[in-house]
Design a protein around this motif. Structure first.
Motif, short mmCIF file in Angstrom:
data_model
loop_
_atom_site.label_atom_id
_atom_site.label_comp_id
_atom_site.label_asym_id
_atom_site.label_seq_id
_atom_site.Cartn_x
_atom_site.Cartn_y
_atom_site.Cartn_z
N ALA A 150 0.85 -1.19 0.00
CA ALA A 150 0.00 0.00 0.00
C ALA A 150 0.88 1.24 0.00
CB ALA A 150 -0.93 0.01 1.21
N SER A 151 0.48 2.26 -0.74
CA SER A 151 1.25 3.51 -0.80
C SER A 151 0.30 4.69 -0.91
CB SER A 151 2.21 3.49 -2.00
OG SER A 151 1.48 3.39 -3.22
N TYR A 152 0.77 5.83 -0.40
CA TYR A 152 -0.03 7.05 -0.42
C TYR A 152 0.87 8.23 -0.76
CZ TYR A 152 -2.96 10.94 1.06
OH TYR A 152 -3.67 12.12 1.09
N GLU A 153 0.52 8.98 -1.80
CA GLU A 153 1.28 10.16 -2.21
C GLU A 153 0.70 11.38 -1.49
OE1 GLU A 153 2.49 12.65 -6.25
OE2 GLU A 153 1.44 10.72 -6.41
N MET A 154 1.40 11.81 -0.44
CA MET A 154 0.89 12.91 0.36
C MET A 154 0.89 14.22 -0.42
SD MET A 154 2.88 11.95 3.91
CE MET A 154 2.15 13.32 4.80
N ASN A 155 1.95 14.46 -1.18
CA ASN A 155 2.09 15.65 -2.02
C ASN A 155 3.19 15.34 -3.03
OD1 ASN A 155 4.70 16.32 -0.75
ND2 ASN A 155 3.45 16.94 1.02
N PRO A 156 3.51 16.26 -3.95
CA PRO A 156 4.53 15.96 -4.95
C PRO A 156 5.90 15.60 -4.38
CG PRO A 156 3.23 17.85 -5.64
CD PRO A 156 2.82 17.54 -4.24
N LYS A 157 6.16 15.93 -3.12
CA LYS A 157 7.47 15.65 -2.55
C LYS A 157 7.49 14.41 -1.65
CE LYS A 157 9.29 20.38 -2.63
NZ LYS A 157 10.38 20.06 -3.57
N TRP A 158 6.40 14.12 -0.98
CA TRP A 158 6.39 13.04 0.00
C TRP A 158 5.45 11.91 -0.43
CZ3 TRP A 158 9.41 12.21 4.16
CH2 TRP A 158 10.13 13.29 4.68
N ASP A 159 5.92 10.67 -0.26
CA ASP A 159 5.03 9.52 -0.33
C ASP A 159 5.42 8.53 0.76
OD1 ASP A 159 6.70 7.13 -1.67
OD2 ASP A 159 7.22 8.97 -2.73
N ILE A 160 4.43 7.86 1.30
CA ILE A 160 4.63 6.90 2.38
C ILE A 160 3.95 5.59 2.00
CG2 ILE A 160 4.82 8.65 4.18
CD1 ILE A 160 1.91 8.12 4.89
N GLY A 161 4.30 4.52 2.69
CA GLY A 161 3.67 3.25 2.36
C GLY A 161 4.05 2.15 3.33
N LEU A 162 3.44 1.02 3.11
CA LEU A 162 3.77 -0.17 3.89
C LEU A 162 3.71 -1.40 3.00
CD1 LEU A 162 1.12 -2.14 4.70
CD2 LEU A 162 0.52 -0.12 6.02
N ASN A 163 4.60 -2.35 3.30
CA ASN A 163 4.59 -3.68 2.70
C ASN A 163 4.48 -4.68 3.84
OD1 ASN A 163 5.08 -2.39 0.33
ND2 ASN A 163 7.15 -3.14 0.04
#
Length: 495
Positions: free
Chosen positions: A320-333
């Motif tokens: 799963a991944s989430y693009e918070m804004n053009p600079k930051w993205d977070i996720g988990l595997n």
């Protein structure tokens, strides 16, 4: 006379143009070249000196616990458009596993008695033992009913946990098939049947019968993929169903009696059912894959006389991944990959594709190969574990900064008085002590720098807090675990 010369010149011109038009097939070249360097500390994962006893189940590794190595990768992918109906594609590489180790091909010259010519130490050109490998070579046939692949090609499915085509720059392995595949597509639905031969060879090739085309050494696979791909909804749902057959004399799937010897597995017939789903909602994406293996697994434990086993193995993998804004993205595997108990009449262990990794150190290497040799240090799979990875990336125009935290536990461990299975070295043993299930935790940081449109400079550092799972010695005295840490740099040229 001038008329004759003019006609001759015109004939030469027409002939030259015809030759050029016949030979000038459009050829597209692309590929990857990369070099890297790594420095790891304490690959033994213990401070103790371990006397390795074959088949004992000891998790610790003895020998030189420091690792410093440099490698390179080289992949060249030609594409020749023959006409509107057929394209020839392939992959060429040099060395071993699409590249090799720096310095591994060099040998000093020797005289007739085998003595090295030390007097020419600085002036002798090293012998080269690398070769140009044809990893893939296949034709794509375009027809109204289907797109057909015929030849030696790679295969990818889902997240790449089982079938991975190795298209990433530093993928050292790939799923290779010699066979035929046809993709039939109607609207958003696709049906992809295939047949392939995985192997037809018996090791070692000591006699002329070692590669006989009789079929007695074959490993074959027949399967089909049913897929629904709706690009407007960013939704993919698919399932793969395949059967893999291994003949009795093929040695591709030899089983270990210890970490130093192996025995023919015998005839096998394994079925894999692999559902996959992927969905994106604007900036959020989730994907999951659930490979399940069942069937006849042959002499999985290397017993004499042979004792055939069934296989019942599976894995549950989520990304799963989430693009918070053009600079930051977070996720988990996250995932759960079954291990083998060693004490039942069936084999329950599943091994993911070596390309599918979640950490820089944990699961990444075959650690016993650092000290024992004769094995590929990169041929390591996620197995017998329940793991979770949390990560975050920060991106600018040229930089990407990466950070991750990984934690994992073993699903199956040794229990005193029962048989257990050594998942790293692939053999069963009798346990006299009980083993912890903590594989440890890891923190990784790294970066990618876009030097120019074709070159990326990368670096990483990882620290693995080794868990008590690796303190197991199958004796009353446990090993003292020691953390693994290290880093590396690499330069990647893509063209």
């Amino acid at each position: 006379m001038s008329v004759i010369l003019s006609r001759m010149a015109l004939g030469v011109l027409v002939f030259s143009l015809s030759i050029n038009s016949a030979l000038a097939l459009p050829i597209d070249w692309n590929g990857v070249f990369g070099v890297d360097t790594h420095l790891l500390s304490n690959t033994c994962r213990t401070k103790d000196t371990v006397t390795k006893v074959p088949g004992s189940g000891t998790q610790g590794i003895s020998g030189d616990c420091g690792a410093s190595f440099q490698t390179y990768v080289f992949k060249l992918n030609p594409q020749i458009i023959v006409n509107d109906g057929v394209t020839l594609k392939g992959e060429l590489s040099s060395g071993f596993i699409r590249g090799g180790f720096a310095g591994s091909e060099a040998t000093n010259t020797q005289d007739a008695s085998g003595n090295t010519g030390n007097n020419s130490y600085f002036f002798v050109t090293p012998a080269q033992r690398s070769a140009l490998n044809v990893n893939q070579m296949y034709m794509e046939l375009y027809a109204d009913a289907a797109l057909v692949k015929l030849g030696r090609f790679s295969k990818h499915y889902g997240l790449g946990s089982i079938f991975d085509n190795g298209t990433e720059a530093w993928d050292r392995f790939f799923t290779m098939y010699d066979g035929v595949e046809a993709e039939m597509k109607i609207s958003n639905f696709s049906l992809i049947p295939y047949w392939a031969k995985i192997s037809s060879f018996k090791e070692p090739a000591a006699t002329s019968t070692a590669s006989a085309p009789s079929g007695t050494f074959d490993v074959r696979e027949t399967g089909v993929v049913a897929k629904y791909d709706n690009k407007n909804r960013d939704l993919v749902v698919s399932v793969l169903y395949a059967k893999r057959f291994s003949e009795r004399q093929n040695a591709l799937y030899n089983s270990s009696t210890s970490h130093t010897s192996a025995i023919d597995r015998g005839k096998t017939e394994v079925t894999i059912i692999d559902p996959y789903i992927s969905k994106r909602w604007n900036k959020f994406k989730i994907a999951a894959e659930f490979p399940m293996l069942t069937g006849d697994y042959g002499n999985a434990y290397g017993l004499t006389p042979p004792e055939n086993a069934k296989i019942t193995a599976n894995a549950y993998i989520l990304e799963a991944s989430y693009e918070m804004n053009p600079k930051w993205d977070i996720g988990l595997n996250g995932g759960q990959v079954t291990g083998d108990k060693g004490s039942t009449g069936k084999f329950e262990g599943n091994y993911l594709h070596p390309n599918y990794q979640v950490a820089e150190l944990m699961f990444r290497y075959r650690y016993n190969a650092f000290t024992e040799g004769n094995e590929n240090i990169f041929n390591s799979s996620i197995t017998n574990s329940r793991y979770l990875k949390l990560y975050a990336n920060y991106k600018t125009d040229k930089w990407t900064w990466k950070g991750a935290f990984i934690t994992a536990n073993a699903l199956e461990t040794a229990e005193a008085g029962s048989d257990a299975y050594h998942h790293e070295e692939n053999y069963r043993f009798a346990a006299t002590e009980t083993q912890a299930d903590d594989l440890g935790h890891e923190v990784d940081v790294g970066f990618d720098y876009r030097w120019n449109p074709n070159v990326i400079i990368s670096g990483y550092y990882g620290y693995w807090f080794v868990g008590d799972y690796y303190s197991f010695s199958n004796t009353a005295t446990e090993l003292e675990v020691s953390d693994v840490h290290g880093g590396g740099l690499r330069a990647t040229l893509e063209f």
